[in-house]
Write an enzyme that holds these catalytic residues in place. Structure first.
Site, short mmCIF file in Angstrom:
data_model
loop_
_atom_site.label_atom_id
_atom_site.label_comp_id
_atom_site.label_asym_id
_atom_site.label_seq_id
_atom_site.Cartn_x
_atom_site.Cartn_y
_atom_site.Cartn_z
CE LYS A 54 4.85 -10.08 -38.42
NZ LYS A 54 5.46 -9.54 -37.58
CD GLN A 98 6.66 -12.03 -34.97
OE1 GLN A 98 6.79 -11.93 -35.77
NE2 GLN A 98 6.45 -10.98 -34.03
CG ASP A 124 11.16 -7.86 -38.72
OD1 ASP A 124 10.58 -6.98 -38.75
OD2 ASP A 124 12.17 -8.61 -38.34
N1 GUN Z 1 8.08 -8.97 -32.43
C1 GUN Z 1 6.65 -7.43 -32.70
N2 GUN Z 1 6.98 -6.77 -33.58
C2 GUN Z 1 8.31 -7.11 -34.49
C3 GUN Z 1 8.73 -6.66 -35.67
O1 GUN Z 1 8.36 -6.16 -36.37
N3 GUN Z 1 9.29 -8.12 -36.53
C4 GUN Z 1 10.00 -9.28 -35.20
N4 GUN Z 1 10.69 -10.03 -36.16
N5 GUN Z 1 9.23 -9.26 -34.30
C5 GUN Z 1 8.91 -8.61 -33.96
#
Ligand code: GUN
Length: 309
Positions: A54, A98, A124
């Site tokens: 990311k 995350q 998100d």
């Molecule tokens: N962990 C796995 N997928 C995601 C996501 O799309 N966002 C976040 N914040 N954590 C994750």
């Protein structure tokens, strides 16, 4: 029949090319790039990789991507204080915490932390207000994985209106928002889960089948209507050779790579499904890269909305 492979990696590349000049234009106009803060708490090998990807994607499109790390020993109060600081930051337009969070933070930590994120920075799309807006069909920040799947279906010319869609998995991150987005586009939607009787028969009704269960190879040919579009959201790591050999025949390049690395990333959908499906997303290289591309889209969107207020 051999299914058309829906190349999420290639589409993510095109989306990045589209977004990069828009990011440059934002930076020129506002004297700063869009800022994305990613919060990573503790040690989790998979999260390290996701977060690294990311951050790299953010750098590549011209964002200011900042990693905010907290140790495994951090308290919920530490984490909430960090979120509060980022909520007030002038240079951060998006905040992503995350998940999963360390178990030591308590069972309700994730919801308490997501609830604390400023809705306008919630790239998100997990905060209750943004979820409510999605339920009501109002404009909002939408969870990245289902958003990426809609983008893929649209750009690949796969019709949704009037079709039957089936989603296996009812998570807040994928299953529920996926169902809402497909419903908004006039699909007839079924959400299945671990308690659904005769899962394969229900899934066989679907023109669009989305698998988001975290169970490697759950979806076999018996789940798939001939010609259906199958979207595989699974990201499962296999480390057992005997299991790997159930996935790919000896001599297959994927198995050769397993021998080198000792592990392999697979989805929820067994590759034999390609004999029945009309179109199929691969793992890796399907939904994963699109999720990151949509995070970039959401961050730019959040930055523009903040700059306009
Ligand atoms: N962990 C796995 N997928 C995601 C996501 O799309 N966002 C976040 N914040 N954590 C994750």
């Amino acid at each position: 029949m051999s299914a058309r492979i829906l190349d999420g990696q290639a589409l993510a590349g095109r989306l990045r090319e589209e977004i990069t000049p828009q990011v440059a234009e934002f930076a020129r106009r506002h004297g700063r790039p869009p800022g994305l803060a990613i919060v990573l708490v503790g040690q989790n090998a998979a999260s390290e990789i996701y977060v690294r990807n990311k951050l790299k994607a953010g750098r590549d499109v011209g964002f200011r991507p900042d990693l905010e790390r907290l140790p495994e020993t951090a308290s919920l109060a530490d984490l909430l204080a960090l979120v509060a600081r980022l909520n007030g930051s002038a240079v951060h337009d998006g905040i992503l915490v995350q998940s999963p969070l360390p178990k030591g933070l308590g069972g309700d930590a994730a919801s308490r932390v997501f609830d604390a994120i400023a809705p306008e920075k919630d790239v998100d799309g997990f905060t209750p207000g943004n979820v409510g807006r999605l339920v009501q069909g109002r404009p909002t920040l939408v969870p990245c994985t289902p958003l990426g799947i809609i983008e893929l279906l649209t750009r690949e010319g796969i019709p949704v209106a009037g079709r039957r869609a089936c989603i296996i998995g009812r998570s807040e991150i994928v299953g529920k928002p996926m169902a809402l987005l497909l419903l908004q586009r006039d699909a007839t939607v079924t959400i299945c889960h671990s308690k659904t009787p005769d899962l394969a028969a229900v899934c066989r009704e679907a023109d669009i089948l989305v698998a988001a269960t975290g169970r490697a190879g759950l979806v076999t040919k018996a789940f798939v209507k001939p010609g259906a579009t199958v979207v595989d959201v699974g990201m499962n790591t296999i480390t057992d050779l005997a299991v790997a050999m159930q996935w790919f025949p000896e001599g297959h390049p994927r198995l050769a790579r397993f021998h080198e690395r000792g592990s392999m990333l697979v989805g929820d959908v067994h590759p034999d499904v390609a004999d029945v499906a009309g179109a199929l997303t691969p793992v890796p290289g399907g939904v994963g890269p699109l999720t990151i591309a949509m995070l970039m889209m959401n961050t730019l969107r959040a930055a523009r909305a903040r700059a306009a207020t």
